[in-house]
Design a protein around this motif. Sequence first.
Motif, PDB file in Angstrom:
ATOM      1  N   HIS A   1       4.769 -32.325  32.136  1.00  0.00           N
ATOM      2  CA  HIS A   1       4.637 -31.416  33.285  1.00  0.00           C
ATOM      3  C   HIS A   1       3.474 -30.448  33.127  1.00  0.00           C
ATOM      4  O   HIS A   1       2.914 -30.297  32.046  1.00  0.00           O
ATOM      5  CB  HIS A   1       5.934 -30.616  33.474  1.00  0.00           C
ATOM      6  CG  HIS A   1       6.275 -29.714  32.323  1.00  0.00           C
ATOM      7  ND1 HIS A   1       7.105 -30.092  31.291  1.00  0.00           N
ATOM      8  CD2 HIS A   1       5.893 -28.454  32.021  1.00  0.00           C
ATOM      9  CE1 HIS A   1       7.222 -29.109  30.429  1.00  0.00           C
ATOM     10  NE2 HIS A   1       6.487 -28.090  30.834  1.00  0.00           N
TER      11      HIS A   1
ATOM     12  N   HIS B   1      11.158 -31.256  35.784  1.00  0.00           N
ATOM     13  CA  HIS B   1       9.945 -30.934  36.541  1.00  0.00           C
ATOM     14  C   HIS B   1       8.754 -31.809  36.208  1.00  0.00           C
ATOM     15  O   HIS B   1       8.653 -32.414  35.143  1.00  0.00           O
ATOM     16  CB  HIS B   1       9.572 -29.462  36.398  1.00  0.00           C
ATOM     17  CG  HIS B   1       9.340 -28.928  35.013  1.00  0.00           C
ATOM     18  ND1 HIS B   1      10.014 -29.331  33.903  1.00  0.00           N
ATOM     19  CD2 HIS B   1       8.490 -27.964  34.588  1.00  0.00           C
ATOM     20  CE1 HIS B   1       9.598 -28.656  32.857  1.00  0.00           C
ATOM     21  NE2 HIS B   1       8.655 -27.830  33.233  1.00  0.00           N
TER      22      HIS B   1
ATOM     23  N   HIS C   1       0.417 -23.845  31.098  1.00  0.00           N
ATOM     24  CA  HIS C   1       0.479 -24.836  30.010  1.00  0.00           C
ATOM     25  C   HIS C   1       0.657 -26.251  30.539  1.00  0.00           C
ATOM     26  O   HIS C   1       1.035 -26.452  31.685  1.00  0.00           O
ATOM     27  CB  HIS C   1       1.582 -24.509  28.999  1.00  0.00           C
ATOM     28  CG  HIS C   1       2.992 -24.557  29.553  1.00  0.00           C
ATOM     29  ND1 HIS C   1       3.659 -23.442  29.999  1.00  0.00           N
ATOM     30  CD2 HIS C   1       3.861 -25.582  29.712  1.00  0.00           C
ATOM     31  CE1 HIS C   1       4.879 -23.782  30.394  1.00  0.00           C
ATOM     32  NE2 HIS C   1       5.030 -25.085  30.242  1.00  0.00           N
TER      33      HIS C   1
ATOM     34  N   TYR D   1       5.571 -23.426  21.995  1.00  0.00           N
ATOM     35  CA  TYR D   1       4.290 -23.202  22.679  1.00  0.00           C
ATOM     36  C   TYR D   1       3.191 -23.004  21.650  1.00  0.00           C
ATOM     37  O   TYR D   1       3.343 -22.198  20.721  1.00  0.00           O
ATOM     38  CB  TYR D   1       4.368 -21.981  23.595  1.00  0.00           C
ATOM     39  CG  TYR D   1       5.298 -22.190  24.763  1.00  0.00           C
ATOM     40  CD1 TYR D   1       4.859 -22.853  25.906  1.00  0.00           C
ATOM     41  CD2 TYR D   1       6.620 -21.764  24.704  1.00  0.00           C
ATOM     42  CE1 TYR D   1       5.718 -23.067  26.980  1.00  0.00           C
ATOM     43  CE2 TYR D   1       7.485 -21.974  25.764  1.00  0.00           C
ATOM     44  CZ  TYR D   1       7.029 -22.627  26.891  1.00  0.00           C
ATOM     45  OH  TYR D   1       7.881 -22.847  27.955  1.00  0.00           O
TER      46      TYR D   1
ATOM     47  N   GLU E   1       2.802 -27.048  25.562  1.00  0.00           N
ATOM     48  CA  GLU E   1       4.210 -26.942  25.183  1.00  0.00           C
ATOM     49  C   GLU E   1       4.651 -28.301  24.652  1.00  0.00           C
ATOM     50  O   GLU E   1       4.368 -29.336  25.258  1.00  0.00           O
ATOM     51  CB  GLU E   1       5.070 -26.572  26.401  1.00  0.00           C
ATOM     52  CG  GLU E   1       6.566 -26.484  26.059  1.00  0.00           C
ATOM     53  CD  GLU E   1       7.464 -26.292  27.283  1.00  0.00           C
ATOM     54  OE1 GLU E   1       7.003 -26.539  28.413  1.00  0.00           O
ATOM     55  OE2 GLU E   1       8.625 -25.905  27.092  1.00  0.00           O
TER      56      GLU E   1
HETATM   57 FE   LIG Z   1       6.948 -26.030  30.318  1.00  0.00          FE
END
Ligand SMILES: [Fe+2]
Length: 328
Positions: free
Chosen positions: A146, A192, A206, A249, A259
Motif C-alpha cells: 500500500h 488497504h 510511506h 517504519y 513500512e
Molecule cells: Fe502503512
Amino acid sequence: MVNFNIIRAARAVLNVTNLEESRRFYVHALGFIETESDDKYIYLRGLEEHTHHSLVLKKSDEPSVEAISYKVFAEEDLDTLSAFFTEKGYRIKWMGSGSQKAIGRTLRVQDVSGLPLEFFATMDPVDRLLQRYDLYKGAKVQRIDHFNCAVTDVEKAYNFYINELGFACSEYTTADDEKIWAAWLHRKPTVHDVAFMNGVGPRLHHVGFWLSDPMSVIHTCDVLAASGYGSSIERGPGRHGLSNAFFLYLRDPDGHRIELYNGDYLTSDPDFKPVKWDLDDPMRQTFWGHAAPDCWFNEASTVLDIHTGQAVKTDNPKLEKKKPTIII
Ligand SMILES: [Fe+2]
C-alpha cells in the motif's frame, strides 16, 4: 457507476540521490530482490512477486516521489480511465510502451489531492521466488502492499476514491466533529491499497511492504542493527490498533519512509462494515499504547508534478493538525 477496474497498488517510483547507498539499504540489508539496474535506475521486487518490479529507485539530485502506481485489469481500463479523468478536467499524461523499463503504456494524472498517480495494465513477468528459501535475506520482503499519503482534505480524497474510482473503506478515523481525519481504502481484498491521513500535503508518507510473519519484522530490526542501520529504524516494531498491522517504519538513506508489516485481514465481503476509530483512542495508532516519534507525524516525501517534474506545492491541512494524546 465505475466502468474500469483498478486491481491493486503495484509500484512506486522514488527519486534517490545515491544508487549505491540505496542498494546497500534495500538489497544488502533488507533483502529486496534486484531484478535489474543500470546507472540511473534500480528495479526491486519482493520474493512472491511475479512481475519485474514493485519499487523503482531513480537517480536524482533531490529525493522525491515521481509516481505511485496502480495496476488495472486490462489495457482498455487505461483508455476508460483516460476518458474519465479528461472529462473531469484533469490533465493526463501518457507514457508509451517501451518508454519505461519492463512496463506497458502508463497513464499518469495528478489526483484530486495533487498526488502523482500512475496506472498500467502490463509488466514483464519474472520468476516468482516465493519458494526460493535459499534467497531469503534481511526482511524477506514478500510484496508491495500500500501507499500512505498525507493530504490536506481527507474527506475530499475519500469521496473521490470511493465514489469515482471504486475503492472501498476498511477503517477510518474521525475527530470530535465526525469529520474524517484518516481513511484506509482498498481495491484488493485487504485493509488497504492506499491510506489518506490529514496533514501537510500532498506528500507520500510511506510505501508499505508485506512480510510473511511478525517474526520477520522483529528479525529485520536485528539485521538492521547488526549491519549498521539501527538509526534507520524510526518507529516500531509495534501493533497498530487500526488495521491490526504489526509494523516497522524505516527511513531509507534519502529519508523516504517505508513500512514493513504483517497482520491485516480479509475485506472482500461487500457488506463489510468499515471500522471506525476515534482520533483520541490511544489504541488506534499503537495498540500497546506507546508513543510515535514526532518525525513520524511531521516528515514525509515531496511529490512531483507529472507534467513539469517540479515539486508540488504543499498546503496545511483543512482540519486542525493534531497528534493524539497518548496515555502510557
Ligand atoms: Fe502503512
